[in-house]
Design a protein around this motif. Structure first.
Motif, PDB file in Angstrom:
ATOM      1  N   VAL A 192      -1.830   2.855  24.831  1.00  0.00           N
ATOM      2  CA  VAL A 192      -2.527   3.703  23.862  1.00  0.00           C
ATOM      3  C   VAL A 192      -2.884   5.051  24.492  1.00  0.00           C
ATOM      4  CG1 VAL A 192      -4.693   3.960  22.580  1.00  0.00           C
ATOM      5  CG2 VAL A 192      -3.390   1.823  22.429  1.00  0.00           C
ATOM      6  N   GLN A 193      -3.397   5.007  25.714  1.00  0.00           N
ATOM      7  CA  GLN A 193      -3.765   6.256  26.387  1.00  0.00           C
ATOM      8  C   GLN A 193      -2.541   7.152  26.612  1.00  0.00           C
ATOM      9  OE1 GLN A 193      -5.917   5.742  30.044  1.00  0.00           O
ATOM     10  NE2 GLN A 193      -6.470   7.891  30.188  1.00  0.00           N
ATOM     11  N   ASP A 194      -1.419   6.527  26.989  1.00  0.00           N
ATOM     12  CA  ASP A 194      -0.190   7.303  27.197  1.00  0.00           C
ATOM     13  C   ASP A 194       0.246   7.986  25.903  1.00  0.00           C
ATOM     14  OD1 ASP A 194      -0.166   6.512  29.814  1.00  0.00           O
ATOM     15  OD2 ASP A 194       1.378   4.966  29.561  1.00  0.00           O
ATOM     16  N   LEU A 195       0.191   7.247  24.796  1.00  0.00           N
ATOM     17  CA  LEU A 195       0.600   7.805  23.501  1.00  0.00           C
ATOM     18  C   LEU A 195      -0.299   8.975  23.104  1.00  0.00           C
ATOM     19  CD1 LEU A 195       2.504   7.301  20.957  1.00  0.00           C
ATOM     20  CD2 LEU A 195       0.522   6.146  19.970  1.00  0.00           C
ATOM     21  N   LEU A 196      -1.606   8.800  23.255  1.00  0.00           N
ATOM     22  CA  LEU A 196      -2.554   9.861  22.885  1.00  0.00           C
ATOM     23  C   LEU A 196      -2.363  11.103  23.756  1.00  0.00           C
ATOM     24  CD1 LEU A 196      -5.800   7.728  22.346  1.00  0.00           C
ATOM     25  CD2 LEU A 196      -4.249   8.611  20.597  1.00  0.00           C
ATOM     26  N   ASN A 197      -2.079  10.895  25.040  1.00  0.00           N
ATOM     27  CA  ASN A 197      -1.858  12.029  25.939  1.00  0.00           C
ATOM     28  C   ASN A 197      -0.589  12.799  25.571  1.00  0.00           C
ATOM     29  OD1 ASN A 197      -4.124  11.901  27.606  1.00  0.00           O
ATOM     30  ND2 ASN A 197      -3.213  10.351  28.939  1.00  0.00           N
ATOM     31  N   ILE A 198       0.493  12.067  25.259  1.00  0.00           N
ATOM     32  CA  ILE A 198       1.762  12.706  24.916  1.00  0.00           C
ATOM     33  C   ILE A 198       1.590  13.639  23.717  1.00  0.00           C
ATOM     34  CG2 ILE A 198       4.070  12.250  23.958  1.00  0.00           C
ATOM     35  CD1 ILE A 198       4.096   9.721  25.769  1.00  0.00           C
ATOM     36  N   PHE A 199       0.802  13.187  22.737  1.00  0.00           N
ATOM     37  CA  PHE A 199       0.637  13.967  21.511  1.00  0.00           C
ATOM     38  C   PHE A 199      -0.654  14.800  21.510  1.00  0.00           C
ATOM     39  CE2 PHE A 199       3.788  10.889  20.169  1.00  0.00           C
ATOM     40  CZ  PHE A 199       4.659  11.680  19.429  1.00  0.00           C
ATOM     41  N   SER A 200      -1.262  14.917  22.692  1.00  0.00           N
ATOM     42  CA  SER A 200      -2.449  15.770  22.863  1.00  0.00           C
ATOM     43  C   SER A 200      -3.558  15.439  21.862  1.00  0.00           C
ATOM     44  CB  SER A 200      -2.051  17.258  22.711  1.00  0.00           C
ATOM     45  OG  SER A 200      -1.049  17.594  23.628  1.00  0.00           O
TER      46      SER A 200
END
Length: 588
Positions: A545-553
């Motif tokens: 989840v954290q990776d996804l949120l970071n990718i899409f800022s």
């Protein structure tokens, strides 16, 4: 005296039919007729056997016979045969019993025709009849129909009783509609029906299973304060709820309180305590409970042996799990599907695929049908298969089950432009799985979405999630805590499903905002990992989840030291939701 004899004879002929001679008492009539109907399928042979008895039977005896017939076709045949006999008249009891029999068989068309006949026979359904019908619809998970019966009975002037409300509360809570269950509880109280021990137990169980353990605890205390004494069932429910919530100390305290209150543990209690001890790592102590059960003359059954198999299997001790499986066979007990699932899971966990394959074959040889849970655990292992060889064996295992879920997955269409074809396919399958319990459906959906996501079929994974969400398979995944303050709960999902669910939910927020102009003021994304979590070690869900949120800022932050809850709020959140990529995140 002559007048009395005449009126008594008229009354008897109104409800019974005499066929030449009596079989010598009510009990003998019931026993003889029941034996014939249990041995024969309904048809000319059964009819002739009854005719040859030349017996006399009334509605009371007929009702006793019906209660002993497990086959709905035989029961209905006998019911119709009696109805066509001169002088016999069914009463409310026989009609109600027949409704219950057909309800267990889920023959709702036959029930509706029977109720029409009942009214034509000037025999009005009473509260017991309606309760049987509500219970039958509830068991089949037809909640709308159950509520329709509830409304209909009131429209006809039949007041619901405590059983009516308890049944409706129970079926809605089990299906995840806690708000409806609690509303019915309040209506019951408003109707002047004070809860008894059974009612309290049902509501406590509902609250606990829906994840509201503090509310269940409060109600348990209220029950005691109101002078309503908890019984063994109530204690078992409370112990089980705390065990499921991993409040093992509380569960063991309740176990001691129950004994101090003068209640002897039963088989259910011992099973729960064994599970608690197993979860705490006290496996030898859990085995000792098995010995206590035998000394107390409780004969351990399949679930108890299965629990020991499951406990040792989860601990990674395959040899011990296998020993208890063999002990079960030596005790003359046939393992059930959950026991096979536990042993199968243990073999998969240590990559003993050939043993898993042989076990599945022996399960089929015994005539046991793999369950939805069987297929789910195999699919989950397949998703994480580490080599082409493992994948090949897993595909064989999935095919061997013969479960309808496999055909559903094999026939999954490629997503069309709007995904409607996939959603229709999923809708049809979940309708077919209607009678499965919500937890089993949730487990399968989680495994399917995770599998599709990690196989690169991300559009299809998104469509499966959307249909499951619409059908309330994940009742607590998305909810509004207060006005414009939303919670997205991902902690019961695998990492692939969590990413898919989060992506599609954020896309839904964007669509709602564009249509209504109202945007969420705050969104909490809970991964089940953080300050209040009992999870230890690394969290795949949190990291994904954290990776996804970071990718899409995504403009998130954490607060109060809870590293497992990502928070987005205010103007930064609204600006982010306006970005077009928020609708296609799941395709990354």
């Amino acid at each position: 005296m002559d007048g009395f004899r005449k009126s008594f004879r008229d009354m008897k002929m109104a409800t019974g039919v005499s066929m030449t001679r009596s079989l010598g008492g009510t009990g003998h009539v019931v026993e003889t007729v029941s034996q014939i109907l249990q041995q024969l399928k309904w048809g000319p042979v059964a009819e002739q056997a009854l005719e040859n008895l030349n017996f006399s039977i009334d509605a009371y005896q007929a009702n006793q016979v019906l209660k002993q017939i497990p086959d709905p076709s035989v029961a209905l045949g006998f019911f119709r045969w009696l109805k066509n006999k001169a002088g016999f008249k069914h009463d409310g009891h026989t009609y109600t019993t027949m409704v219950g029999i057909l309800g267990r068989a889920r023959q709702f068309g036959s029930i509706n025709r029977l109720l029409d006949e009942m009214v034509k026979d000037e025999c009005q359904p009473n509260v017991v009849t309606y309760n049987r019908l509500i219970h039958s619809y509830g068991r089949a998970n037809y909640l709308t129909e159950a509520i329709n019966v509830f409304n209909k009975m009131q429209a006809t002037g039949c007041e619901p009783d405590r059983v009516t409300y308890c049944t409706l509360i129970d079926i809605h809570a089990k299906a995840g509609f806690l708000d409806v269950a609690m509303e019915l509880y309040q209506r019951m109280q408003a109707a002047g029906l004070s809860p008894d021990t059974f009612t309290y137990s049902v509501i406590i169980n509902c609250l606990g299973k829906a994840g509201h353990l503090p509310a269940a605890d409060r109600l348990f205390c209220e029950m005691v304060d109101q002078g309503c004494v908890p019984n063994l069932v109530t204690y078992n429910i409370m112990i089980a709820l705390h065990a499921k919530a991993r409040n093992y100390d509380s569960a063991l305290k309740l176990y001691r309180d129950m004994q101090n209150a003068g209640f002897e543990p039963d088989k259910v209690t011992y099973s729960i305590v064994m599970e608690v001890l197993g979860h705490c790592g006290y496996l030898d102590e859990a085995e000792a409970i098995f010995g206590v059960m035998k000394r107390k003359n409780w004969v351990p059954d399949e679930p108890v042996y299965g629990q020991l198999v499951d406990m040792w299997g989860k601990a990674g001790n395959i040899e011990k799990a296998w020993q208890w499986y063999q002990a079960m066979l030596q005790a003359g007990l046939l393992p059930n599907v959950p026991t096979y699932n536990s042993l199968l899971s243990a073999f998969l966990r240590v990559h003993r695929l050939s043993d898993a394959y042989n076990l599945l074959q022996s399960m089929l040889d015994l005539g046991l049908n793999p369950s939805l849970q069987t297929y789910t655990l195999l699919l989950s292992y397949c998703t994480e298969a580490g080599s082409p060889y493992d994948m090949g064996i897993c595909c064989q295992l999935l095919a061997v089950t013969g479960h309808p879920a496999h055909m559903f997955l094999l026939s999954m269409p490629s997503a069309g432009p709007d995904g409607r074809n996939v959603r229709d396919h999923v809708n049809k399958f979940l309708d077919m799985m209607h009678s499965e319990d919500r937890e089993s459906k949730r487990g399968l959906v989680d495994a399917v979405v995770d599998f599709l996501h990690k196989s690169g079929l991300k559009e299809e994974a998104g469509s499966v999630w959307e249909v499951a969400a619409e059908k309330n398979v994940y009742p607590d995944a998305v909810r509004e805590k207060s006005s414009c303050y939303w919670l997205i709960n991902l902690h019961v999902m695998s990492d692939g499903t969590a990413v898919t669910a989060l992506s599609r939910t954020l896309a839904w927020f964007r669509q709602q905002m564009l249509v209504s102009g109202v945007s969420p003021s705050r969104i909490d994304i809970v991964t089940g990992w953080g300050r209040r979590s009992r999870v230890t070690g690394s969290s795949l869900v949190r990291q994904a989840v954290q990776d996804l949120l970071n990718i899409f800022s995504f403009p998130f932050f954490t607060e109060n030291g809870n590293s497992g809850c990502f928070v987005g709020c205010g103007e930064p959140l609204n600006r982010w939701l306006l970005q077009s990529y928020a609708e296609r995140m799941h395709l990354l």
